[in-house]
Design a protein around this motif. Structure first.
Motif, PDB file in Angstrom:
ATOM      1  N   GLY A 126       0.837  -1.205   0.000  1.00 18.70           N
ATOM      2  CA  GLY A 126       0.000   0.000   0.000  1.00 18.70           C
ATOM      3  C   GLY A 126       0.869   1.251   0.000  1.00 18.70           C
ATOM      4  N   THR A 127       0.304   2.346  -0.481  1.00 18.76           N
ATOM      5  CA  THR A 127       1.039   3.618  -0.483  1.00 18.76           C
ATOM      6  C   THR A 127       0.101   4.731  -0.017  1.00 18.76           C
ATOM      7  OG1 THR A 127       0.439   3.943  -2.800  1.00 18.76           O
ATOM      8  CG2 THR A 127       2.614   3.002  -2.373  1.00 18.76           C
ATOM      9  N   VAL A 128       0.698   5.883   0.285  1.00 20.09           N
ATOM     10  CA  VAL A 128      -0.101   7.019   0.746  1.00 20.09           C
ATOM     11  C   VAL A 128      -0.835   7.646  -0.445  1.00 20.09           C
ATOM     12  CG1 VAL A 128      -0.013   9.323   1.772  1.00 20.09           C
ATOM     13  CG2 VAL A 128       1.499   7.505   2.629  1.00 20.09           C
ATOM     14  N   LYS A 129      -2.142   7.794  -0.318  1.00 23.44           N
ATOM     15  CA  LYS A 129      -2.910   8.521  -1.343  1.00 23.44           C
ATOM     16  C   LYS A 129      -2.956   9.996  -0.950  1.00 23.44           C
ATOM     17  CE  LYS A 129      -6.680   6.484  -3.011  1.00 23.44           C
ATOM     18  NZ  LYS A 129      -8.055   5.975  -2.869  1.00 23.44           N
ATOM     19  N   SER A 130      -3.338  10.248   0.298  1.00 25.01           N
ATOM     20  CA  SER A 130      -3.355  11.623   0.806  1.00 25.01           C
ATOM     21  C   SER A 130      -3.334  11.556   2.328  1.00 25.01           C
ATOM     22  CB  SER A 130      -4.626  12.343   0.345  1.00 25.01           C
ATOM     23  OG  SER A 130      -5.752  11.689   0.898  1.00 25.01           O
ATOM     24  N   PHE A 131      -2.997  12.680   2.963  1.00 24.36           N
ATOM     25  CA  PHE A 131      -3.018  12.671   4.433  1.00 24.36           C
ATOM     26  C   PHE A 131      -3.252  14.073   4.956  1.00 24.36           C
ATOM     27  CE2 PHE A 131       0.913  14.613   6.108  1.00 24.36           C
ATOM     28  CZ  PHE A 131       1.608  14.833   4.922  1.00 24.36           C
ATOM     29  N   ASP A 132      -3.722  14.104   6.201  1.00 21.30           N
ATOM     30  CA  ASP A 132      -3.929  15.375   6.882  1.00 21.30           C
ATOM     31  C   ASP A 132      -3.193  15.303   8.217  1.00 21.30           C
ATOM     32  OD1 ASP A 132      -4.743  17.568   8.294  1.00 21.30           O
ATOM     33  OD2 ASP A 132      -6.905  17.260   7.980  1.00 21.30           O
ATOM     34  N   GLY A 133      -2.145  16.109   8.353  1.00 15.48           N
ATOM     35  CA  GLY A 133      -1.331  16.053   9.550  1.00 15.48           C
ATOM     36  C   GLY A 133      -1.658  17.129  10.576  1.00 15.48           C
ATOM     37  N   ALA A 134      -2.752  17.861  10.347  1.00 13.60           N
ATOM     38  CA  ALA A 134      -3.043  19.008  11.232  1.00 13.60           C
ATOM     39  C   ALA A 134      -3.239  18.573  12.680  1.00 13.60           C
ATOM     40  CB  ALA A 134      -4.276  19.750  10.719  1.00 13.60           C
ATOM     41  N   ARG A 135      -4.045  17.508  12.884  1.00 14.70           N
ATOM     42  CA  ARG A 135      -4.297  17.066  14.264  1.00 14.70           C
ATOM     43  C   ARG A 135      -3.023  16.527  14.912  1.00 14.70           C
ATOM     44  NH1 ARG A 135      -8.487  12.800  13.809  1.00 14.70           N
ATOM     45  NH2 ARG A 135      -8.145  12.557  16.044  1.00 14.70           N
ATOM     46  N   ALA A 136      -2.202  15.885  14.107  1.00 15.54           N
ATOM     47  CA  ALA A 136      -0.933  15.370  14.649  1.00 15.54           C
ATOM     48  C   ALA A 136      -0.043  16.524  15.104  1.00 15.54           C
ATOM     49  CB  ALA A 136      -0.222  14.533  13.594  1.00 15.54           C
ATOM     50  N   LYS A 137       0.003  17.569  14.280  1.00 17.19           N
ATOM     51  CA  LYS A 137       0.868  18.703  14.615  1.00 17.19           C
ATOM     52  C   LYS A 137       0.393  19.433  15.867  1.00 17.19           C
ATOM     53  CE  LYS A 137       2.943  19.755  10.154  1.00 17.19           C
ATOM     54  NZ  LYS A 137       2.793  20.485   8.894  1.00 17.19           N
ATOM     55  N   ALA A 138      -0.878  19.252  16.177  1.00 20.46           N
ATOM     56  CA  ALA A 138      -1.436  19.936  17.351  1.00 20.46           C
ATOM     57  C   ALA A 138      -1.069  19.220  18.659  1.00 20.46           C
ATOM     58  CB  ALA A 138      -2.960  20.028  17.223  1.00 20.46           C
ATOM     59  N   VAL A 139      -0.535  17.997  18.551  1.00 18.43           N
ATOM     60  CA  VAL A 139      -0.161  17.266  19.776  1.00 18.43           C
ATOM     61  C   VAL A 139       1.063  17.941  20.391  1.00 18.43           C
ATOM     62  CG1 VAL A 139       0.723  15.063  20.666  1.00 18.43           C
ATOM     63  CG2 VAL A 139      -1.114  15.073  18.958  1.00 18.43           C
ATOM     64  N   PRO A 140       1.008  18.299  21.667  1.00 15.05           N
ATOM     65  CA  PRO A 140       2.179  18.946  22.287  1.00 15.05           C
ATOM     66  C   PRO A 140       3.419  18.058  22.163  1.00 15.05           C
ATOM     67  CG  PRO A 140       0.268  19.066  23.751  1.00 15.05           C
ATOM     68  CD  PRO A 140      -0.118  18.167  22.613  1.00 15.05           C
ATOM     69  N   GLY A 141       4.511  18.659  21.744  1.00 13.55           N
ATOM     70  CA  GLY A 141       5.753  17.899  21.591  1.00 13.55           C
ATOM     71  C   GLY A 141       6.023  17.489  20.159  1.00 13.55           C
ATOM     72  N   VAL A 142       4.973  17.464  19.318  1.00 11.75           N
ATOM     73  CA  VAL A 142       5.179  17.117  17.908  1.00 11.75           C
ATOM     74  C   VAL A 142       5.812  18.310  17.199  1.00 11.75           C
ATOM     75  CG1 VAL A 142       4.035  16.591  15.705  1.00 11.75           C
ATOM     76  CG2 VAL A 142       3.369  15.378  17.801  1.00 11.75           C
ATOM     77  N   VAL A 143       6.853  18.026  16.425  1.00  8.80           N
ATOM     78  CA  VAL A 143       7.618  19.082  15.780  1.00  8.80           C
ATOM     79  C   VAL A 143       7.335  19.138  14.280  1.00  8.80           C
ATOM     80  CG1 VAL A 143       9.982  19.849  15.242  1.00  8.80           C
ATOM     81  CG2 VAL A 143       9.442  18.946  17.528  1.00  8.80           C
ATOM     82  N   ASP A 144       7.131  17.975  13.683  1.00  3.88           N
ATOM     83  CA  ASP A 144       6.961  17.973  12.232  1.00  3.88           C
ATOM     84  C   ASP A 144       6.236  16.701  11.805  1.00  3.88           C
ATOM     85  OD1 ASP A 144       7.171  18.922   9.658  1.00  3.88           O
ATOM     86  OD2 ASP A 144       9.364  19.121   9.711  1.00  3.88           O
ATOM     87  N   VAL A 145       5.587  16.797  10.650  1.00  3.69           N
ATOM     88  CA  VAL A 145       4.948  15.634  10.026  1.00  3.69           C
ATOM     89  C   VAL A 145       5.402  15.636   8.580  1.00  3.69           C
ATOM     90  CG1 VAL A 145       2.757  14.577   9.355  1.00  3.69           C
ATOM     91  CG2 VAL A 145       2.943  15.758  11.561  1.00  3.69           C
ATOM     92  N   VAL A 146       6.002  14.544   8.134  1.00  2.00           N
ATOM     93  CA  VAL A 146       6.533  14.528   6.764  1.00  2.00           C
ATOM     94  C   VAL A 146       6.137  13.242   6.053  1.00  2.00           C
ATOM     95  CG1 VAL A 146       8.510  16.035   7.199  1.00  2.00           C
ATOM     96  CG2 VAL A 146       8.748  13.557   7.572  1.00  2.00           C
ATOM     97  N   GLN A 147       5.924  13.376   4.740  1.00  2.00           N
ATOM     98  CA  GLN A 147       5.653  12.173   3.959  1.00  2.00           C
ATOM     99  C   GLN A 147       6.971  11.587   3.483  1.00  2.00           C
ATOM    100  OE1 GLN A 147       2.696  12.560   0.865  1.00  2.00           O
ATOM    101  NE2 GLN A 147       3.046  10.461   0.126  1.00  2.00           N
ATOM    102  N   ILE A 148       7.083  10.278   3.578  1.00  2.00           N
ATOM    103  CA  ILE A 148       8.265   9.568   3.085  1.00  2.00           C
ATOM    104  C   ILE A 148       7.762   8.407   2.223  1.00  2.00           C
ATOM    105  CG2 ILE A 148       9.820  10.195   4.989  1.00  2.00           C
ATOM    106  CD1 ILE A 148       9.106   7.474   6.286  1.00  2.00           C
ATOM    107  N   PRO A 149       8.616   7.754   1.482  1.00  2.00           N
ATOM    108  CA  PRO A 149       8.120   6.703   0.584  1.00  2.00           C
ATOM    109  C   PRO A 149       7.336   5.591   1.299  1.00  2.00           C
ATOM    110  CG  PRO A 149      10.361   7.295  -0.010  1.00  2.00           C
ATOM    111  CD  PRO A 149      10.043   8.037   1.262  1.00  2.00           C
ATOM    112  N   THR A 150       7.660   5.337   2.562  1.00  2.00           N
ATOM    113  CA  THR A 150       7.004   4.219   3.257  1.00  2.00           C
ATOM    114  C   THR A 150       5.843   4.667   4.141  1.00  2.00           C
ATOM    115  OG1 THR A 150       8.745   4.434   4.917  1.00  2.00           O
ATOM    116  CG2 THR A 150       9.009   2.684   3.278  1.00  2.00           C
ATOM    117  N   GLY A 151       5.473   5.922   4.111  1.00  2.00           N
ATOM    118  CA  GLY A 151       4.335   6.342   4.927  1.00  2.00           C
ATOM    119  C   GLY A 151       4.441   7.792   5.353  1.00  2.00           C
ATOM    120  N   ILE A 152       3.893   8.064   6.540  1.00  2.00           N
ATOM    121  CA  ILE A 152       3.917   9.417   7.082  1.00  2.00           C
ATOM    122  C   ILE A 152       4.670   9.372   8.403  1.00  2.00           C
ATOM    123  CG2 ILE A 152       2.534  11.375   7.886  1.00  2.00           C
ATOM    124  CD1 ILE A 152       2.053  10.686   4.929  1.00  2.00           C
ATOM    125  N   ALA A 153       5.720  10.177   8.515  1.00  2.00           N
ATOM    126  CA  ALA A 153       6.520  10.194   9.742  1.00  2.00           C
ATOM    127  C   ALA A 153       6.125  11.379  10.608  1.00  2.00           C
ATOM    128  CB  ALA A 153       8.005  10.271   9.400  1.00  2.00           C
TER     129      ALA A 153
END
Lengths: 154, 721
Positions: B245-272
């Motif tokens: 499977g591969t990433v079709k699309s993603f929304d990282g807004a809620r992840a970025k709102a978690v205290p301590g989260v610095v970044d959300v990035v797409q990589i070939p194997t998923g979302i980091a």
């Protein structure tokens, strides 16, 4: 901000109260002897003591620690001279070593409660600690050896 | 084996012969020297370092550099023992450090000169090399003392850490001699000790205790999980739930709102998700919204895959061995036996879930990890960064288990860590941490396999025919080890070359294509071939009404080492005497990684579940460097193999792995550990493997005991469903 006591030292920590104790110990306080293995209290690699009782720190939220004293592998002895640690080295228990902090913390808690455990009591107390290297036979013998050493001192 | 050689090409033999156990390797890197190119003993600090494997400082401390990964198998202790013996070092002053990546210095002659830990080859490939390394340093220290005292070198002897001149009662510590010794030319062809005078090799744990036992009993041993760099971020990745499977699309807004989260990035194997610590990163990952593209993903489950294998087993495969005429012999046999054995996917499930630390700078990078194939991993990371491999420094730390998983031919999790570091342009060092669920769901499993067996027994109860078809994925496809001839010799290692003296033997192999990533797992193909062969031998013995031990003895007249371990295990287990009430014994013998192991399991059934009380093992692995480490490896391999035989099974449902943690992926636990009694056959042969070879026999030994106890053969693993 919460205050927790680990190995006799008080730490002021800034973390979400839902954060598992394991990650407070490892990532906030910086003691890395306690290991992450499963995150669901199935493997025992994260075992620490709360007021002397063994708990799986991956499944204890920071908010549940309160004023209870946390003991980690680093707090057992300053020089690896706790009887259980000595028995572990004498019987050459560790292979990869990753689970052994948790194994040792479970064994210490058992011997504090039962100085002369039966085989069945050792089985039961250690059943929650997985070792993929399969050092169980030596762990079992080392618990018995540590019990012997502790009785000799007592 | 000779017969096997006549049926396969030379090229295949090389591949089979070089099967690694946690890995499989061929000579794709060209056979370089064995890292023993001797250069100079001089170092800036006056210590003596005559080769890549040891350094002695001016205080007399001996630092051994281990070219092999310590993942629990005791290799740090083993390599140090070999060097310390020839060096006559003081064991209490020996420290072992992991080597970086360098095929030229640290190549493994058993795997084509590439640096690598696997195939139970560490001691075997290092034996002469490390003896030579230690002996060379000792010779230089003796020469330095001889020059200092103006006496002939022949009058000098060594005692741990000292050169001694008995006639004049003079002694000099190694530390006091190293600077003078380092200025000397490194001698070639230094004689090695007579094994009779070994000081450490073959001695027990009181003499050479494990060098890592203390650090692993007080929490100070450093694993990748424990590496911490200034400013480091922890990354947790959302992977596709289906293989492919591969990433079709993603929304990282809620992840970025978690205290301590610095970044959300797409990589070939998923979302980091990158955060200041693990828990924030995991909370962030849980908050991600990802749409997956499953168009080319595997959607089959294990039930469908096994059904395909059953169909495949009815059609001819690639011929591997054909002695005589097995079909004709079966047709004319007095009794025929048929069995199909099915084996599930298995996860390595090391205690330390996979992880890797990467520090990316403008034109260089550093990796902290525990790699079985450090130069392969370095090469893969170099491609991600577009650097020359030499610009990447590999720091090798302890592995919290591996069992072959950290020898991934695609460097999967290492490359993933590198892609995250690249995605944030190296702004911070990154520690990639896989959760247990990530680790168990990621695949690279021991492949599911099916063995179909048919045999014929004559009127006297002796087998006259053996017919075997092996069905399972080719784990070499897409790797640098792919022979491109459609065959994967690891699928039939230990089966195609089975030693039983039967006139008509046939084996072919079918390699269905399945979209589940597979890889070597402690003892590789032997994990299933030993079961199929040893269980079927017992089934034939059972059909012929013969004692399984006697039946094997009659078929192993030309294999003295195998016969010897079998007889020793049987004798020590009390074979032929009655077992305790409600118990029965089963035996299995198998050779893998050039080591012979026989195991006798004593088994009962408690509440409908097999209970293994005792396992008596006999092992012949040539010269033993550390007997206690050998015993520990046998004990551990029995536990590893027994856990798999009793419980091990990865279930996949509609493409999704459902056995993702230890609650559903059951492994052996404390109270299920049998008494393991290990007997080592004394030997003067060169050392062979020990990390893996005790794994294969335990499953069939237990199943054969159950056959004796219940009359019912085991046809599907695991035993407990």
């Amino acid at each position: 901000m919460a205050s927790i006591t680990i190995n006799g030292t008080s730490h002021d920590v800034t973390a979400d109260p839902a954060t598992p104790l394991l990650w407070v110990i490892r990532d906030v306080v910086g003691l890395t002897g306690t290991k992450y293995g499963c995150g669901i209290a199935q493997c025992g690699a994260c075992t620490v003591h709360l007021d002397g009782a063994p708990v799986r720190s991956c499944s204890v939220p920071l908010s549940a620690v309160g004023t209870k004293h946390v003991t980690t592998i680093e707090g057992l002895s300053v020089d690896s001279t706790h009887a259980v640690q000595q028995a572990w080295v004498e019987l050459q228990v560790p292979q990869c070593g990753y689970c052994q902090s948790g194994q040792i913390m479970s064994a210490v808690a058992l011997l504090d409660r039962k100085p002369s455990p039966t085989d069945a009591e050792i089985d039961s107390a250690m059943q929650g600690n997985i070792c993929r290297c399969g050092t169980y036979q030596r762990i079992h013998a080392a618990v018995q050896r540590a019990a012997e050493m502790k009785r000799a001192i007592a | 084996m000779t017969r096997f050689l006549t049926t396969v090409s030379r090229r295949d033999f090389v591949r089979v012969g070089l099967v690694l156990g946690g890995g499989l390797m061929v000579s794709v890197y060209g056979c370089g020297p064995n890292g023993e190119e001797l250069q100079t003993g001089t170092t800036p600090d006056g210590s003596l370092a005559p080769n890549a494997f040891l350094r002695i400082d001016t205080n007399g401390n001996v630092f051994v550099t281990s070219k092999h990964l310590e993942m629990g198998q005791g290799v740090h202790t083993g390599l140090a023992t070999i060097i310390a013996d020839e060096l006559d070092a003081d064991w209490s002053r020996v420290t072992v450090e992991g080597a970086g990546a360098d095929d030229k210095k640290y190549g493994n002659s058993k795997i084509g000169g590439m640096q690598g830990t696997g195939g139970s080859t560490a001691i075997a490939n290092s034996w002469t090399q490390h003896r030579t390394a230690g002996a060379t340093a000792r010779a230089m220290l003796i020469t330095a003392a001889a020059n200092q005292w103006s006496v002939p070198a022949a009058e000098l002897i060594t005692e741990p850490g000292e050169v001694v001149h008995a006639a004049s009662k003079r002694r000099a510590t190694y530390g006091s001699l190293v600077t003078a010794a380092a200025a000397l030319p490194v001698p070639a062809n230094v004689p090695l000790k007579d094994p009779k005078s070994f000081r450490y090799i073959g001695k027990d744990k009181a003499t050479t205790p494990r060098v890592d036992a203390k650090a692993k009993s007080n929490g100070t041993a450093v694993f990748t999980q424990d590496v911490k760099l200034p400013g480091m971020l922890t990354a947790v990745v959302a992977h596709a739930p289906l293989f492919g499977g591969t990433v079709k699309s993603f929304d990282g807004a809620r992840a970025k709102a978690v205290p301590g989260v610095v970044d959300v990035v797409q990589i070939p194997t998923g979302i980091a998700v990158l955060a200041q610590h693990f828990w924030a990163a995991k909370q962030g990952r849980d908050a991600l919204v990802v749409q997956w593209d499953n168009a080319s993903a595997n959607t089959l489950g294990t039930a469908e895959i096994m059904a395909q294998y059953r169909d495949a087993a009815q059609k001819p495969g690639i011929g591997i061995r054909n002695d005589g005429d097995a079909e004709k012999a079966i047709a004319g046999a007095a009794t025929t036996v048929e069995a199909t054995y099915e084996f599930p996917f298995l996860a390595h499930a090391s205690m330390e879930p996979l992880n890797c630390v990467v520090e990316l700078k403008a034109d260089s990078a550093s990796i902290w990890n525990s790699n079985q194939f450090p130069t392969v991993d370095r090469g893969a990371v170099a491609k991600v960064f577009g650097f020359e491999p030499e610009k990447i420094t590999m720091h090798t730390v302890f592995a919290g288990g591996s069992f072959g998983r950290r020898a991934n031919p695609h460097s999967d999790y290492v490359v993933e860590a590198a892609t995250i570091a690249k995605a944030i342009s190296g702004r911070a060092p990154v520690k990639l941490v896989w959760t247990r669920e990530d680790d168990t769901s990621a695949g690279y499993f021991r492949p599911a396999m099916l063995h179909r067996l048919r045999g014929g027994v004559d009127a006297a109860g002796m087998p006259v025919a053996w017919w075997q078809r092996v069905v399972g994925q080719n784990m070499m496809i897409g790797t640098m080890f792919d022979s491109k001839d459609g065959k994967d010799p690891s699928a039939y290692e230990g089966a195609a070359d089975h030693p039983y003296e039967i006139a008509n033997v046939f084996l072919d192999a079918v390699f269905p294509k399945v979209g589940v990533p597979v890889q070597w797992w402690r003892s590789v193909g032997n994990t299933h071939t030993a079961f199929a062969v040893e269980m079927f031998v017992d089934e034939m013995a059972h059909a012929a009404g013969k004692d399984p031990l006697e039946f094997r003895r009659a078929l192993l007249t030309k294999d003295p080492r195998r016969l010897a371990v079998m007889n020793l295990a049987a004798e020590k287990a009390g074979w032929g005497t009655p077992a305790a009430a409600g118990r029965a014994r089963g035996i299995a013998v198998h050779k893998s990684f050039d080591t012979y192991v026989a195991e006798v399991a004593e088994v009962s059934i408690v509440n409908g579940v097999p209970r293994v009380h005792k396992v008596t093992c006999a092992v012949d692995c040539g010269i033993v460097v550390n007997p206690d480490v050998v015993r520990a490896q046998v004990e551990g391999a029995v536990a590893f193999g027994l856990g798999a035989a009793l419980y091990g099974r990865i279930d996949i449902d509609k493409g999704r792995v459902v056995t993702t943690n230890f609650d559903r992926y059951r492994v052996l636990r404390h109270a299920e550990m049998p008494v393991v009694d290990v007997h080592i056959v004394p030997s003067g042969e060169a050392p062979t493997g020990i990390g893996e070879p005790a794994t294969p026999p335990i499953g069939p030994a237990v199943a054969n005991a159950l056959l004796a106890l219940t009359g019912k053969p085991t046809r599907t693993l695991p035993l407990v469903s």
